[in-house]
Design a protein around this motif. Sequence first.
Motif, PDB file in Angstrom:
ATOM      1  N   CYS A   1       4.560  18.431  -1.655  1.00  0.00           N
ATOM      2  CA  CYS A   1       4.966  17.510  -0.599  1.00  0.00           C
ATOM      3  C   CYS A   1       4.970  16.059  -1.068  1.00  0.00           C
ATOM      4  O   CYS A   1       5.654  15.208  -0.476  1.00  0.00           O
ATOM      5  CB  CYS A   1       4.061  17.660   0.621  1.00  0.00           C
ATOM      6  N   ILE A   2       4.221  15.752  -2.118  1.00  0.00           N
ATOM      7  CA  ILE A   2       4.176  14.370  -2.613  1.00  0.00           C
ATOM      8  C   ILE A   2       5.534  13.961  -3.176  1.00  0.00           C
ATOM      9  O   ILE A   2       6.018  12.853  -2.926  1.00  0.00           O
ATOM     10  CB  ILE A   2       3.067  14.197  -3.674  1.00  0.00           C
ATOM     11  N   SER A   3       6.176  14.866  -3.932  1.00  0.00           N
ATOM     12  CA  SER A   3       7.506  14.544  -4.477  1.00  0.00           C
ATOM     13  C   SER A   3       8.529  14.404  -3.354  1.00  0.00           C
ATOM     14  O   SER A   3       9.469  13.603  -3.446  1.00  0.00           O
ATOM     15  CB  SER A   3       7.946  15.605  -5.488  1.00  0.00           C
ATOM     16  N   TRP A   4       8.357  15.170  -2.264  1.00  0.00           N
ATOM     17  CA  TRP A   4       9.228  15.010  -1.101  1.00  0.00           C
ATOM     18  C   TRP A   4       8.991  13.644  -0.456  1.00  0.00           C
ATOM     19  O   TRP A   4       9.956  12.945  -0.111  1.00  0.00           O
ATOM     20  CB  TRP A   4       8.971  16.135  -0.098  1.00  0.00           C
ATOM     21  N   LEU A   5       7.748  13.250  -0.312  1.00  0.00           N
ATOM     22  CA  LEU A   5       7.435  11.939   0.269  1.00  0.00           C
ATOM     23  C   LEU A   5       8.033  10.801  -0.562  1.00  0.00           C
ATOM     24  O   LEU A   5       8.466   9.784  -0.019  1.00  0.00           O
ATOM     25  CB  LEU A   5       5.916  11.746   0.369  1.00  0.00           C
ATOM     26  N   ASP A   6       8.058  10.990  -1.879  1.00  0.00           N
ATOM     27  CA  ASP A   6       8.592   9.942  -2.768  1.00  0.00           C
ATOM     28  C   ASP A   6      10.044   9.596  -2.441  1.00  0.00           C
ATOM     29  O   ASP A   6      10.502   8.488  -2.760  1.00  0.00           O
ATOM     30  CB  ASP A   6       8.498  10.392  -4.228  1.00  0.00           C
ATOM     31  N   LYS A   7      10.749  10.519  -1.796  1.00  0.00           N
ATOM     32  CA  LYS A   7      12.173  10.309  -1.506  1.00  0.00           C
ATOM     33  C   LYS A   7      12.423   9.721  -0.108  1.00  0.00           C
ATOM     34  O   LYS A   7      13.568   9.483   0.261  1.00  0.00           O
ATOM     35  CB  LYS A   7      12.923  11.641  -1.619  1.00  0.00           C
ATOM     36  N   GLN A   8      11.343   9.508   0.663  1.00  0.00           N
ATOM     37  CA  GLN A   8      11.503   9.069   2.048  1.00  0.00           C
ATOM     38  C   GLN A   8      11.349   7.551   2.176  1.00  0.00           C
ATOM     39  O   GLN A   8      10.630   6.928   1.406  1.00  0.00           O
ATOM     40  CB  GLN A   8      10.474   9.770   2.949  1.00  0.00           C
ATOM     41  N   PRO A   9      12.003   6.957   3.191  1.00  0.00           N
ATOM     42  CA  PRO A   9      11.884   5.505   3.394  1.00  0.00           C
ATOM     43  C   PRO A   9      10.459   5.079   3.742  1.00  0.00           C
ATOM     44  O   PRO A   9       9.658   5.855   4.260  1.00  0.00           O
ATOM     45  CB  PRO A   9      12.840   5.238   4.569  1.00  0.00           C
ATOM     46  N   HIS A  10      10.183   3.825   3.485  1.00  0.00           N
ATOM     47  CA  HIS A  10       8.866   3.222   3.713  1.00  0.00           C
ATOM     48  C   HIS A  10       8.457   3.358   5.185  1.00  0.00           C
ATOM     49  O   HIS A  10       9.213   3.020   6.098  1.00  0.00           O
ATOM     50  CB  HIS A  10       8.922   1.745   3.303  1.00  0.00           C
ATOM     51  N   LYS A  11       7.221   3.880   5.429  1.00  0.00           N
ATOM     52  CA  LYS A  11       6.611   3.988   6.767  1.00  0.00           C
ATOM     53  C   LYS A  11       7.477   4.772   7.759  1.00  0.00           C
ATOM     54  O   LYS A  11       7.408   4.551   8.972  1.00  0.00           O
ATOM     55  CB  LYS A  11       6.334   2.602   7.348  1.00  0.00           C
TER      56      LYS A  11
END
Length: 451
Positions: A254-264
């Motif tokens: 899930c961390i690599s997925w989070l890396d692709k998401q916009p800030h906050k």
Amino acid sequence: MGSQAERNRRLVLLPCPYQGHINPMLQLGTILHSFGFSITVVHTIYNSPDPKNHPHFSFVPISDGLSDHDIAYGQLVDNIMAVNTNCKESFQEYLEKVIVNEEKEVISCVISDELMFFAEAVANDLKLPSIILRTTSAATSIARSTLIKLAEQGRVHSKGSVSHDIVPELHPLRSKDLPFSLSTNFGKYAEVIAKAYGKRTSSAIIWNTMKSLEESTLEQIQGQSQIAIFPIGPLHLIAPANFSSSLIKEDRSCISWLDKQPHKSVIYVSSLGSIAALSEEELAEIAWGLANSKQPFLWVIRPGSVRGSDWIEPLPKGFQDSVGDRGCIVRWAPQREVLAHPAVGGFWSHCGWNSTLESIAEGVPLISKPCFGDQRVNARYVSYVWRVGLELEELERGEIERAVRKLILDDEGKEMRERIKELKENFGICISKGGSSYNSLNELVNFIHQL
């Protein structure tokens, strides 16, 4: 840091066998080890911690007498009572063996979870000092003690309440915020609380909280207490950053997925903790509420947490197609790392005390939907006292959609983010040199040496 010469002073730690209790106890052990104490963790067979995660500790398993049926279907309160009955003899036998060999090593004291009250009796019998670790908020302790008195007076129903009326003795708590157990047997729950919060003979109480968050409540408790209180939290910030005691394997994808998401932008959803469960209907309301919010989400669905299914089989038809890459579902997440990620803008939590502290420590505002017990108290403080989150009244898709959008997108959410940022800064001050938790920890270490 303690010297090697002090390493023969041993602390015996006894956690309650549930994730929310094991984490802070092992965090405390790691912290005290850094001051030169040897650490032995005496634990039940059920939910036993992994020794590989703590190679500097000694681990001693003791029989808990819980059957597979007790673990799968037993009430939480029943299991806690059983453990207190079944573990006493084997715990005493272990300590007696250590005492026989005490020329090699001296037990400085026994530190036990507040719910493992048999340990105090054993320590007394063997003339060993003992200390209690409370893993809940100070406000919860007062609420639990008062709840029993209110029940005795016939002022609360033993099955709980949905009333929004304020309880005068516990302002700002409402009747619906009182910390009732999942157990249907209020009598047994009252017995556990009486033993945990009644007259105790330990030398001190360690608390995973801090003055900056609960100063007036801690002052009230200390004024009523005959023994020393050491609020040294948040323990997870003082323990090493790579600390891990999860009983469930964490999915780091899930961390690599989070890396692709916009800030906050992401709402992190871990709304059940390690014990509670959902119906299929409730799962569907959460799913469509998240989908309709149009916000990216990271959703933890613990295996077996949906009644009657193994994992995500009951998700409503068409849900995953409708959200696509905007949603990420995992069995368990590395929560501290997730909350620290810059893409995470909110945390939908059951509001267990550990999760509440971890969210505040990372400056992440909350949506709370408490399930039982102390979660109700924490949720009220999050939404009403500290004003760093929203409380969901119902698991209804429209309410869920509005709450997510309000927290992530609206001005109200931005204001909560500013308030929780201040609390985060206060946490840092508390654990820094000269801060209240820093000083309290050093006082605790000196106290143990004097024992």
